[in-house]
Design a protein around this motif. Structure first.
Motif, mmCIF file in Angstrom:
data_model
loop_
_atom_site.group_PDB
_atom_site.id
_atom_site.type_symbol
_atom_site.label_atom_id
_atom_site.label_comp_id
_atom_site.label_asym_id
_atom_site.label_seq_id
_atom_site.Cartn_x
_atom_site.Cartn_y
_atom_site.Cartn_z
ATOM 1 N N LEU A 1 0.784 -1.229 0.000
ATOM 2 C CA LEU A 1 0.000 0.000 0.000
ATOM 3 C C LEU A 1 0.823 1.291 0.000
ATOM 4 C CD1 LEU A 1 -2.650 -1.207 2.615
ATOM 5 C CD2 LEU A 1 -2.853 -1.191 0.125
ATOM 6 N N HIS B 1 -17.450 2.103 5.163
ATOM 7 C CA HIS B 1 -16.473 2.542 6.156
ATOM 8 C C HIS B 1 -16.812 3.933 6.667
ATOM 9 C CE1 HIS B 1 -14.330 -0.875 4.667
ATOM 10 N NE2 HIS B 1 -14.188 -0.331 3.478
ATOM 11 N N GLU C 1 -8.931 -2.466 2.558
ATOM 12 C CA GLU C 1 -9.969 -1.484 2.895
ATOM 13 C C GLU C 1 -9.872 -1.034 4.349
ATOM 14 O OE1 GLU C 1 -11.784 -5.588 3.514
ATOM 15 O OE2 GLU C 1 -10.480 -4.599 2.059
ATOM 16 N N TYR C 2 -9.109 -1.754 5.182
ATOM 17 C CA TYR C 2 -8.932 -1.361 6.577
ATOM 18 C C TYR C 2 -7.901 -0.248 6.747
ATOM 19 C CZ TYR C 2 -11.628 -5.041 8.948
ATOM 20 O OH TYR C 2 -12.626 -5.827 9.449
ATOM 21 N N ILE C 3 -7.086 0.015 5.714
ATOM 22 C CA ILE C 3 -5.958 0.943 5.832
ATOM 23 C C ILE C 3 -6.263 2.218 5.060
ATOM 24 C CG2 ILE C 3 -3.480 1.219 5.533
ATOM 25 C CD1 ILE C 3 -4.268 -1.053 7.402
ATOM 26 N N GLU C 4 -5.959 3.369 5.679
ATOM 27 C CA GLU C 4 -6.188 4.654 5.013
ATOM 28 C C GLU C 4 -5.158 5.684 5.482
ATOM 29 O OE1 GLU C 4 -10.076 6.013 6.046
ATOM 30 O OE2 GLU C 4 -9.628 6.190 8.180
ATOM 31 N N HIS C 5 -5.145 6.815 4.798
ATOM 32 C CA HIS C 5 -4.290 7.965 5.148
ATOM 33 C C HIS C 5 -2.811 7.545 5.287
ATOM 34 C CE1 HIS C 5 -7.999 10.067 5.620
ATOM 35 N NE2 HIS C 5 -8.324 9.493 6.759
ATOM 36 N N PHE D 1 0.168 5.544 8.966
ATOM 37 C CA PHE D 1 -1.098 5.119 8.372
ATOM 38 C C PHE D 1 -2.128 4.932 9.472
ATOM 39 C CE2 PHE D 1 1.271 1.332 9.428
ATOM 40 C CZ PHE D 1 0.331 0.439 9.909
ATOM 41 N N LYS E 1 -8.682 1.412 10.252
ATOM 42 C CA LYS E 1 -10.079 1.701 10.588
ATOM 43 C C LYS E 1 -10.567 0.734 11.658
ATOM 44 C CE LYS E 1 -11.061 3.314 5.912
ATOM 45 N NZ LYS E 1 -11.809 3.071 4.670
#
Length: 228
Positions: free
Chosen positions: A109, A227, A130-134, A152, A155
């Motif tokens: 990612l 989410h 989909e659990y990981i963002e920013h 990171f 969520k």
């Protein structure tokens, strides 16, 4: 270090004595747990280190979300496809890593380099992207290192998505005898072009026309998860 308002458990049984690895389970109420792996592969280590890491990942519960962050020291990996790493090194070590990523359905990612020399040595891999963002990788003068920092968010809360309705074929109530008869008399070989795409399009149109004639449709409702 984990904030005290987040339930967590360290899994020493998933940490090999010969591998620089720490495994923490973040326990999320009413959702699958997140296993957070922190890993380091010394530059001159043998492929066995990655085999031990793979064994640990495969030992987690099948429904778990596994997030793996670490310095793998594999600069020749090619990430044109984030879920299918490639390489041209000719080294068994790289083959072992590619097998590890495939065995555990991991997506990489981090975009861009993670080292000041321009290499991507640090990786952020997850089987539930989909659990990981920013995700952010950056340089700071507050800490003496030639690597970029990787930041990171995971969520921890999800909300229900609105139901989505679809029209699908109701095969249970289909007239398969009639479908077989229609297909046996369908002129699939009438397409005169040499273009394979035209052949496929003509075949598909004829086939689906026969299916729609003999197989009824019904509406189903799918409830997914969105989410927040």
């Amino acid at each position: 270090a984990v904030k005290d308002n987040i339930r967590s458990t360290r899994h020493a049984e998933l940490e090999s004595e010969n591998t620089e690895l720490i495994v923490i389970e973040l326990i999320i109420p009413k959702h699958k747990s997140v296993f957070l792996y922190t890993f380091y592969r010394p530059p001159n280590s043998a492929p066995d280190v990655l085999l031990q890491l793979n064994s640990s990942l495969l030992s987690t519960r099948e429904s778990s979300c596994c997030t793996l962050l670490g310095d793998f020291n594999l600069p020749e990996l090619v990430w044109s496809n984030p879920s299918a790493p490639n390489h041209h090194s000719g080294q068994v070590l790289y083959d072992t890593f590619c097998d590890l990523a495939g065995d555990n359905f991991l997506h990489q990612l981090i975009e861009g380099p993670t080292h000041i020399a321009g290499n991507k040595l640090d990786l952020l891999l997850c089987n539930c992207p989909e659990y990981i963002e920013h995700i952010n990788n950056f340089k700071t003068d507050d800490f003496p290192t030639d690597h970029l920092f990787v930041e990171f968010f995971i969520k921890l809360k999800f909300r229900r998505a609105k139901p989505v309705k679809h029209r699908v074929f109701d095969y249970k109530n289909g007239d398969f005898e009639g479908l077989r008869s229609t297909l046996s008399h369908t002129p699939f070989n009438l397409c005169v072009t040499d273009d394979i795409n035209d052949h496929w399009s003509a075949w598909k149109d004829l086939f689906l026309a026969a299916v729609k004639e003999h197989i009824p449709t019904k509406t189903i409702t799918e409830i997914g998860r969105a989410h927040v």
